[in-house]
Design a protein around this motif. Sequence first.
Motif, PDB file in Angstrom:
ATOM      1  N   ALA A   1       0.829  -1.206   0.000  1.00 30.94           N
ATOM      2  CA  ALA A   1       0.000   0.000   0.000  1.00 30.94           C
ATOM      3  C   ALA A   1       0.862   1.253   0.000  1.00 30.94           C
ATOM      4  N   TYR A   2       2.092   1.113   0.491  1.00 29.95           N
ATOM      5  CA  TYR A   2       3.008   2.249   0.600  1.00 29.95           C
ATOM      6  C   TYR A   2       3.950   2.265  -0.602  1.00 29.95           C
ATOM      7  N   THR A   3       3.510   2.917  -1.677  1.00 27.42           N
ATOM      8  CA  THR A   3       4.326   3.010  -2.881  1.00 27.42           C
ATOM      9  C   THR A   3       3.730   4.064  -3.800  1.00 27.42           C
ATOM     10  N   TYR A   4       4.401   4.294  -4.914  1.00 24.31           N
ATOM     11  CA  TYR A   4       3.889   5.200  -5.940  1.00 24.31           C
ATOM     12  C   TYR A   4       2.948   4.435  -6.863  1.00 24.31           C
ATOM     13  N   THR A   5       2.093   5.154  -7.555  1.00 20.85           N
ATOM     14  CA  THR A   5       1.043   4.517  -8.354  1.00 20.85           C
ATOM     15  C   THR A   5       1.565   3.587  -9.435  1.00 20.85           C
ATOM     16  N   ALA A   6       2.749   3.848  -9.986  1.00 29.63           N
ATOM     17  CA  ALA A   6       3.256   3.019 -11.086  1.00 29.63           C
ATOM     18  C   ALA A   6       3.334   1.552 -10.702  1.00 29.63           C
ATOM     19  N   THR A   7       3.643   1.269  -9.439  1.00 27.10           N
ATOM     20  CA  THR A   7       3.762  -0.120  -8.994  1.00 27.10           C
ATOM     21  C   THR A   7       2.466  -0.882  -9.211  1.00 27.10           C
ATOM     22  N   ALA A   8       1.359  -0.272  -8.822  1.00 26.97           N
ATOM     23  CA  ALA A   8       0.052  -0.923  -8.958  1.00 26.97           C
ATOM     24  C   ALA A   8      -0.516  -0.771 -10.356  1.00 26.97           C
ATOM     25  N   ALA A   9      -0.271   0.380 -10.992  1.00 25.77           N
ATOM     26  CA  ALA A   9      -0.873   0.658 -12.297  1.00 25.77           C
ATOM     27  C   ALA A   9      -0.443  -0.352 -13.346  1.00 25.77           C
ATOM     28  N   ALA A  10       0.799  -0.798 -13.298  1.00 24.50           N
ATOM     29  CA  ALA A  10       1.265  -1.760 -14.296  1.00 24.50           C
ATOM     30  C   ALA A  10       0.443  -3.042 -14.248  1.00 24.50           C
ATOM     31  N   ALA A  11       0.117  -3.508 -13.036  1.00 27.53           N
ATOM     32  CA  ALA A  11      -0.710  -4.701 -12.897  1.00 27.53           C
ATOM     33  C   ALA A  11      -2.127  -4.451 -13.395  1.00 27.53           C
TER      34      ALA A  11
ATOM     35  N   ILE B   1       4.914  -7.796  -5.975  1.00 29.98           N
ATOM     36  CA  ILE B   1       5.777  -6.689  -6.409  1.00 29.98           C
ATOM     37  C   ILE B   1       6.282  -5.943  -5.177  1.00 29.98           C
ATOM     38  N   PRO B   2       7.383  -6.376  -4.592  1.00 30.59           N
ATOM     39  CA  PRO B   2       7.992  -5.612  -3.496  1.00 30.59           C
ATOM     40  C   PRO B   2       8.625  -4.333  -4.063  1.00 30.59           C
ATOM     41  N   VAL B   3       8.761  -3.315  -3.228  1.00 32.05           N
ATOM     42  CA  VAL B   3       9.288  -2.028  -3.670  1.00 32.05           C
ATOM     43  C   VAL B   3      10.489  -1.636  -2.816  1.00 32.05           C
ATOM     44  N   ASP B   4      11.598  -1.355  -3.476  1.00 36.19           N
ATOM     45  CA  ASP B   4      12.829  -0.946  -2.786  1.00 36.19           C
ATOM     46  C   ASP B   4      12.811   0.563  -2.554  1.00 36.19           C
ATOM     47  N   ILE B   5      11.964   0.998  -1.632  1.00 32.47           N
ATOM     48  CA  ILE B   5      11.777   2.432  -1.405  1.00 32.47           C
ATOM     49  C   ILE B   5      13.062   3.075  -0.878  1.00 32.47           C
ATOM     50  N   ALA B   6      13.365   4.251  -1.451  1.00 34.66           N
ATOM     51  CA  ALA B   6      14.508   5.090  -1.060  1.00 34.66           C
ATOM     52  C   ALA B   6      15.843   4.497  -1.481  1.00 34.66           C
ATOM     53  N   GLY B   7      15.818   3.333  -2.140  1.00 37.09           N
ATOM     54  CA  GLY B   7      17.049   2.696  -2.573  1.00 37.09           C
ATOM     55  C   GLY B   7      17.523   1.590  -1.664  1.00 37.09           C
ATOM     56  N   ILE B   8      16.694   1.219  -0.678  1.00 39.85           N
ATOM     57  CA  ILE B   8      17.025   0.123   0.240  1.00 39.85           C
ATOM     58  C   ILE B   8      16.287  -1.128  -0.213  1.00 39.85           C
ATOM     59  N   MET B   9      17.019  -2.189  -0.505  1.00 36.84           N
ATOM     60  CA  MET B   9      16.399  -3.413  -0.978  1.00 36.84           C
ATOM     61  C   MET B   9      15.550  -4.060   0.111  1.00 36.84           C
ATOM     62  N   CYS B  10      14.444  -4.651  -0.311  1.00 39.67           N
ATOM     63  CA  CYS B  10      13.586  -5.414   0.604  1.00 39.67           C
ATOM     64  C   CYS B  10      14.296  -6.681   1.062  1.00 39.67           C
ATOM     65  N   ASP B  11      13.695  -7.354   2.003  1.00 42.34           N
ATOM     66  CA  ASP B  11      14.246  -8.616   2.501  1.00 42.34           C
ATOM     67  C   ASP B  11      13.794  -9.736   1.561  1.00 42.34           C
ATOM     68  N   TYR B  12      14.525  -9.885   0.464  1.00 41.43           N
ATOM     69  CA  TYR B  12      14.114 -10.864  -0.543  1.00 41.43           C
ATOM     70  C   TYR B  12      14.346 -12.295  -0.087  1.00 41.43           C
ATOM     71  N   GLU B  13      15.231 -12.504   0.854  1.00 36.70           N
ATOM     72  CA  GLU B  13      15.366 -13.862   1.398  1.00 36.70           C
ATOM     73  C   GLU B  13      14.050 -14.292   2.044  1.00 36.70           C
ATOM     74  N   ARG B  14      13.445 -13.387   2.792  1.00 43.04           N
ATOM     75  CA  ARG B  14      12.163 -13.704   3.431  1.00 43.04           C
ATOM     76  C   ARG B  14      11.057 -13.863   2.376  1.00 43.04           C
ATOM     77  N   ILE B  15      11.008 -12.959   1.415  1.00 46.86           N
ATOM     78  CA  ILE B  15       9.965 -13.024   0.383  1.00 46.86           C
ATOM     79  C   ILE B  15      10.100 -14.296  -0.439  1.00 46.86           C
ATOM     80  N   ASN B  16      11.317 -14.637  -0.813  1.00 47.07           N
ATOM     81  CA  ASN B  16      11.527 -15.852  -1.610  1.00 47.07           C
ATOM     82  C   ASN B  16      11.153 -17.104  -0.815  1.00 47.07           C
ATOM     83  N   GLN B  17      11.375 -17.063   0.496  1.00 42.95           N
ATOM     84  CA  GLN B  17      10.956 -18.196   1.326  1.00 42.95           C
ATOM     85  C   GLN B  17       9.445 -18.308   1.366  1.00 42.95           C
TER      86      GLN B  17
END
Length: 413
Positions: free
Chosen positions: A86-96, A138-154
């Motif tokens: 929910a916390y992102t810019y519209t482009a993230t959701a609009a593409a879907a 679609i996780p979002v790397d806000i501000a340039g900090i990568m999400c915890d993809y190890e957790r997401i991939n699990q």
Amino acid sequence: MNNDDIKKRTIAFSPPDISELEIKEVIETLHSGWITTGPRTKELETRMARFCKTKKMVCLNSATAAEEMNLRILGIGPGDEVIVPAYTYTATAAAAIHCGATVIFVDSKRDGDIITRAPEMDYDALENVITERTKAIIPVDIAGIMCDYERINQIVRNKRSIFRPKNRIQETIGHIAVVADCAHALGASRYGKMAGEATDFASFSYHAVKNFTTAEGGAATWNIPGIDDEELYHQYQLYSLHGQNKDALTKTQLGAWEYDIVGPWYKCNMTDIMAAIGLRQLDRYPYMLERRKEIIMRYDSMCDELEIKRLNHYGKNYSSSGHLYLLRIPGINTRKRNEIIEKLASYGVAANVHYKPLPMMTAYKTFGWNINDFPNAYSYYHNLISLPLHTKLDDEDVEYVIKSFSRIIKALK
């Protein structure tokens, strides 16, 4: 300000950092006679893939187009669900939405990630909303900090039993696709992987306000063992050029005029003029990342002194691209936050807010979303300010921002 203050300055929020190197390359491109997708675009794709440690990359006219092409390659469409923070810019959701999929929003973690403090998704909530209709996250790397993809991939591995693939790409991946929105994160890393390297698909932004720019522009990349990368690259080319089976560069070969249209698709290719800017930006990018880090460290010291919450851009197992400087002021509401931004403007300092959660926006309200269902996203947003962070700031500019902001905050106490 008092007479003993430094002279008032005008501090832009995020101007592009364009040097004579970019200007010279654009001029040479214009003289070359090749200004649309051509050799410079191909060179930028090759160099960017190497930089992000992926095998292939496709440069396009925006990150939004790149994300949409990723979803279309996956065959995502009506009846499918795509999970978006929910916390992102519209482009993230609009593409879907462009693909006809149903967006499922997920709230943020309370006060952000425990380590980075970035407003990542609540991963427990993410796992709970996955259904048999879920085809992508679609996780979002806000501000340039990568999400915890190890957790997401699990999480997506845990949900394999309910995953129902719709096409060959989904079958090859074998799980719900993780389609990272790395618009802010070019050059970031976490747990030893670069942004773009850690997920099934990723998209990047080269918009004018980003760390790295081609004026407009973006790119898509992927990591799918068992897929022919050249075949997949060709499919992106088809999607981005009206379904035409020969690009303009290929058609310039003697006798090679004839082409076919294999699908009534889209027009979102990058031009060589844009790529010319990007090639020289990439030469300078390591310096740009280092300069952003220097500014962030000075802002961090200010926030710690003022007891203001901030992101942790750098840590033991991760490094940010330093795209945005987000801070949160305890004990204020949105009205007071906006007054602070206006006061900064009176000092000549442009500030911003990243982001107003999507369920607050008119377009998403019409889909039935309500911000009351996302209390953590609202809590993160309501007292947040983004300070200027870019490589056109000199040391005196940074000091001026710090003095201006500190004076305003101290006056609140």
